[in-house]
Design a protein around this motif. Structure first.
Motif, PDB file in Angstrom:
ATOM      1  N   ILE A 181      28.882  18.578  36.737  1.00  0.00           N
ATOM      2  CA  ILE A 181      29.282  18.413  35.585  1.00  0.00           C
ATOM      3  C   ILE A 181      30.184  19.492  35.041  1.00  0.00           C
ATOM      4  O   ILE A 181      30.026  20.642  35.420  1.00  0.00           O
ATOM      5  N   ILE A 182      31.412  19.254  34.450  1.00  0.00           N
ATOM      6  CA  ILE A 182      32.339  20.096  33.918  1.00  0.00           C
ATOM      7  C   ILE A 182      32.621  19.899  32.434  1.00  0.00           C
ATOM      8  O   ILE A 182      33.103  18.887  32.151  1.00  0.00           O
ATOM      9  N   ALA A 183      32.278  20.846  31.595  1.00  0.00           N
ATOM     10  CA  ALA A 183      32.276  20.589  29.905  1.00  0.00           C
ATOM     11  C   ALA A 183      32.955  21.743  29.562  1.00  0.00           C
ATOM     12  O   ALA A 183      32.784  22.830  29.803  1.00  0.00           O
ATOM     13  N   CYS A 184      34.155  21.384  28.530  1.00  0.00           N
ATOM     14  CA  CYS A 184      34.806  22.430  28.006  1.00  0.00           C
ATOM     15  C   CYS A 184      35.069  22.158  26.404  1.00  0.00           C
ATOM     16  O   CYS A 184      35.096  20.940  26.308  1.00  0.00           O
ATOM     17  N   LYS A 185      35.297  23.278  25.598  1.00  0.00           N
ATOM     18  CA  LYS A 185      35.465  22.786  24.237  1.00  0.00           C
ATOM     19  C   LYS A 185      36.990  22.610  24.146  1.00  0.00           C
ATOM     20  O   LYS A 185      37.783  23.706  24.274  1.00  0.00           O
ATOM     21  N   LYS A 186      37.721  21.507  23.816  1.00  0.00           N
ATOM     22  CA  LYS A 186      39.040  21.238  23.429  1.00  0.00           C
ATOM     23  C   LYS A 186      39.456  21.870  22.038  1.00  0.00           C
ATOM     24  O   LYS A 186      40.624  22.590  21.993  1.00  0.00           O
ATOM     25  N   ASN A 187      38.648  21.712  21.075  1.00  0.00           N
ATOM     26  CA  ASN A 187      38.838  22.430  19.742  1.00  0.00           C
ATOM     27  C   ASN A 187      37.606  22.497  19.002  1.00  0.00           C
ATOM     28  O   ASN A 187      36.466  22.390  19.510  1.00  0.00           O
ATOM     29  N   GLU A 188      37.597  22.722  17.750  1.00  0.00           N
ATOM     30  CA  GLU A 188      36.569  23.073  17.184  1.00  0.00           C
ATOM     31  C   GLU A 188      35.545  21.717  16.924  1.00  0.00           C
ATOM     32  O   GLU A 188      34.463  21.597  16.491  1.00  0.00           O
ATOM     33  N   THR A 190      35.839  18.728  19.018  1.00  0.00           N
ATOM     34  CA  THR A 190      35.703  17.940  20.473  1.00  0.00           C
ATOM     35  C   THR A 190      35.213  18.706  21.469  1.00  0.00           C
ATOM     36  O   THR A 190      35.814  19.830  21.789  1.00  0.00           O
ATOM     37  N   VAL A 191      34.533  18.003  22.393  1.00  0.00           N
ATOM     38  CA  VAL A 191      34.147  18.502  23.671  1.00  0.00           C
ATOM     39  C   VAL A 191      34.566  17.392  24.682  1.00  0.00           C
ATOM     40  O   VAL A 191      34.326  16.370  24.511  1.00  0.00           O
ATOM     41  N   GLU A 192      35.216  18.125  25.840  1.00  0.00           N
ATOM     42  CA  GLU A 192      35.387  17.059  27.012  1.00  0.00           C
ATOM     43  C   GLU A 192      34.674  17.274  28.284  1.00  0.00           C
ATOM     44  O   GLU A 192      34.321  18.489  28.598  1.00  0.00           O
ATOM     45  N   VAL A 193      33.798  16.169  28.701  1.00  0.00           N
ATOM     46  CA  VAL A 193      32.840  16.182  29.563  1.00  0.00           C
ATOM     47  C   VAL A 193      33.460  15.302  30.816  1.00  0.00           C
ATOM     48  O   VAL A 193      33.966  14.129  30.651  1.00  0.00           O
ATOM     49  N   ASN A 194      33.434  16.061  32.193  1.00  0.00           N
ATOM     50  CA  ASN A 194      33.892  15.231  33.273  1.00  0.00           C
ATOM     51  C   ASN A 194      32.764  15.117  34.232  1.00  0.00           C
ATOM     52  O   ASN A 194      32.133  16.506  34.393  1.00  0.00           O
ATOM     53  N   PHE A 195      32.447  14.229  34.912  1.00  0.00           N
ATOM     54  CA  PHE A 195      31.439  14.165  35.861  1.00  0.00           C
ATOM     55  C   PHE A 195      31.295  13.079  36.897  1.00  0.00           C
ATOM     56  O   PHE A 195      32.334  12.252  36.491  1.00  0.00           O
ATOM     57  N   THR A 196      30.828  13.055  38.102  1.00  0.00           N
ATOM     58  CA  THR A 196      30.979  12.087  38.920  1.00  0.00           C
ATOM     59  C   THR A 196      29.837  11.012  38.659  1.00  0.00           C
ATOM     60  O   THR A 196      28.583  11.320  38.769  1.00  0.00           O
ATOM     61  N   THR A 197      30.181   9.643  38.658  1.00  0.00           N
ATOM     62  CA  THR A 197      29.094   8.763  38.484  1.00  0.00           C
ATOM     63  C   THR A 197      28.333   8.505  39.894  1.00  0.00           C
ATOM     64  O   THR A 197      28.780   8.853  40.851  1.00  0.00           O
ATOM     65  N   SER A 198      27.402   7.720  39.623  1.00  0.00           N
ATOM     66  CA  SER A 198      26.453   7.306  40.893  1.00  0.00           C
ATOM     67  C   SER A 198      26.490   5.767  40.996  1.00  0.00           C
ATOM     68  O   SER A 198      26.810   4.886  40.269  1.00  0.00           O
ATOM     69  N   LEU A 199      26.419   5.205  42.406  1.00  0.00           N
ATOM     70  CA  LEU A 199      26.269   3.875  42.746  1.00  0.00           C
ATOM     71  C   LEU A 199      24.853   3.120  42.153  1.00  0.00           C
ATOM     72  O   LEU A 199      24.787   2.064  42.293  1.00  0.00           O
ATOM     73  N   LEU A 200      24.059   4.021  41.957  1.00  0.00           N
ATOM     74  CA  LEU A 200      22.730   3.799  41.516  1.00  0.00           C
ATOM     75  C   LEU A 200      22.741   2.664  40.214  1.00  0.00           C
ATOM     76  O   LEU A 200      21.804   2.341  39.698  1.00  0.00           O
ATOM     77  N   GLY A 201      23.649   3.261  39.259  1.00  0.00           N
ATOM     78  CA  GLY A 201      23.726   2.606  38.030  1.00  0.00           C
ATOM     79  C   GLY A 201      24.970   2.611  37.344  1.00  0.00           C
ATOM     80  O   GLY A 201      25.987   3.161  37.902  1.00  0.00           O
ATOM     81  N   HIS A 202      24.975   2.143  36.209  1.00  0.00           N
ATOM     82  CA  HIS A 202      26.257   1.908  35.359  1.00  0.00           C
ATOM     83  C   HIS A 202      26.450   2.402  34.031  1.00  0.00           C
ATOM     84  O   HIS A 202      27.502   2.424  33.362  1.00  0.00           O
TER      85      HIS A 202
END
Length: 496
Positions: A181-188, A190-202
């Motif tokens: 997980i990589i999360a950062c504050k874009k502005n007051e 919004t927050v942008e969250v990046n992560f890698t999904t899994s083949l176990l679910g959707h």
């Protein structure tokens, strides 16, 4: 091939005649008749989870139960040991096993002098479960008499434990999934969250928490990929916690959750005040370009010269490249003098056979932390060769010292040779595993009856066979065996 396997089984049966055969019986028949004398209780009882390979990329977590018999005269009356396990978690379980000793005990201790030690591997371990393990010797005490017994409590860890995470149920709940997980504050707002999904679910839910929930978003993704989502927030988000909740088909709402921290997003543009100096940069640009070209040319020339120099060195000295070191686990009976025999052999392996030696005397702290069975199992898989070191001259004087590695202790080590022999004996029955074991003798090859199973291994006498022994080590190739180990002790060998 069948004749070889039968001969190995016969050797193992004769080598350790008292190893128990463990079955799942009903009530003990010994209750039906009174006994004038009965054996005493156990001296020690220990439990630890062990990861066993069932198939490629499939593991089973089993309970390894080891016990030590009390060294007194009542051991002559001992026929069997019964072990019962009660589990209390989401589901309750109860199971017993009776381990019958194949031959009556004739002495209070092993011929080597160590105590009688046995193990059983077979009870499955579920995560986050409390177990009560009780054991008693058979024949039992008579009715209305206090029967000697020994019990221990064991609570299995959760799915994030370094062993339990390989259990199939934990894998299906996401124990091996790393979303990064990589999360950062874009502005007051919004927050942008990046992560890698899994083949176990959707389906996933991302929560932004700062004492309370200040933002959330649902993510739908049915393939393995890197996903990004922008989440609106209603409060200060810098330093907040982002919690990622997966919804897999096997665990539903109870899957393993992951967390990360919200930081400031890196700036992607140049601040506006610097743009006022753009005319100054334009004036210097014609002078900077030639200088950059010169620096680039010098760097390229230097890299080419270094590459040619390294190529010449590689060509000149490739013939002297040394082979990688060989990891060797050395096990030896307690009657062998450590300083006189074991240290001499260790120095020989290091100086002449390019070997990295593993000795239990140098890893007492790790053995205490892991337990002797788990330590031996780990070293067995790590080592390229396992050497059984034996000596006919038990009266050799202890007249030297041996280098001590970090964490070594000065007191006499515990005799792990019988336990190691029992642990590796099952491999001696398998023709594909014989390449990993060798027997080395100081003197003539004359193993004791208790360890005659070692006759199937390659045997060397030092120093007569020193050259052949080193050649055997240096051409060793690691083999990884896959398959299910036997959960019961049979054919006189005890599978761990």
């Amino acid at each position: 091939m069948s004749l070889v396997l039968l001969s190995l089984a016969a050797l193992c049966r004769s080598a350790v005649p008292r190893e128990p055969s463990c079955l799942f019986p009903g009530p003990s028949q010994e209750w039906e008749s009174p006994h004038i004398l009965t054996p005493g209780d156990l001296r020690d009882l220990q439990v630890e989870p062990v990861k066993t390979s069932v198939a490629m990329e499939d593991y089973s977590i089993l309970m390894n139960i080891s016990w030590i018999l009390r060294a007194d005269a009542s051991v002559r009356l001992l026929n069997a040991t019964k072990i019962c396990v009660t589990g209390k978690g989401k589901f309750q379980s109860y199971s017993c096993v009776r381990c019958n000793y194949t031959k009556a005990f004739e002495s209070q201790t092993r011929p080597s002098g160590g105590k009688w030690t046995f193990s059983y591997l077979g009870f499955p371990v579920e995560p986050n479960t409390h177990y009560f393990i009780g054991a008693h010797n058979i024949p039992n005490a008579n009715m209305n008499e206090d029967g000697p017994s020994l019990s221990v409590n064991f609570t299995s860890p959760g799915c994030l434990d370094h062993i339990m995470k390989y259990k199939k149920k934990c894998i299906e709940a996401g124990s091996l999934w790393d979303p990064n997980i990589i999360a950062c504050k874009k502005n007051e707002k919004t927050v942008e969250v990046n992560f890698t999904t899994s083949l176990l679910g959707h389906r996933y839910m991302a929560l932004i928490l700062n004492n309370t929930v200040i933002g959330f978003s649902n993510v739908l993704e049915n393939k393995l990929s890197r996903t990004s989502v922008v989440i609106p927030v209603t409060g200060e988000s810098e330093g907040a916690v982002v919690q990622l909740i997966p919804y897999f088909s096997t665990c539903g709402n109870d899957c393993i959750r992951h967390k990360g921290a919200v930081v400031l997003c890196p700036q992607t543009g140049v601040p506006f005040p610097l743009d006022m100096n753009s005319s100054v940069l334009g004036d210097w640009l014609p002078l900077l370009l030639p200088a950059l070209l010169v620096v680039t040319w010098v760097l390229v020339a230097g890299i080419c010269l270094m590459w040619r120099h390294e190529k010449i060195q590689t060509t000149s000295f490739s013939a002297t490249t040394l082979l990688p070191t060989v990891k060797v686990l050395v096990v030896y009976p307690s009657e062998i003098c450590f300083h006189h025999t074991v240290c001499y052999f260790t120095e020989f392996l290091r100086n002449h056979c390019r070997s990295e030696v593993i000795l239990e005397k140098w890893q007492k702290k790790k053995i205490a932390e892991m337990g002797p069975v788990q330590w031996l199992t780990t070293q067995k898989h790590t080592a390229d060769k396992v050497v059984f070191l034996l000596s006919n001259d038990i009266n050799a004087p202890c007249d030297g010292t041996c280098g001590k590695s970090e964490g070594s202790l000065s007191e006499n080590p515990q005799d792990l040779f019988p336990l190691a022999f029992n642990l590796f004996c099952s491999d001696l029955r398998r023709h594909t595993h014989l390449h990993k074991y060798v027997a080395v003798y100081f003197g003539e090859a004359d193993p004791k009856d208790d360890y005659s199973a070692l006759s199937v291994c390659p045997q060397y006498r030092l120093m007569k066979d020193a050259t052949a022994f080193c050649s055997e080590l240096l051409r060793v190739k690691q083999h990884v065996s896959v398959g299910k180990r036997s959960q019961a002790c049979h054919n006189g060998c005890f599978s761990l």
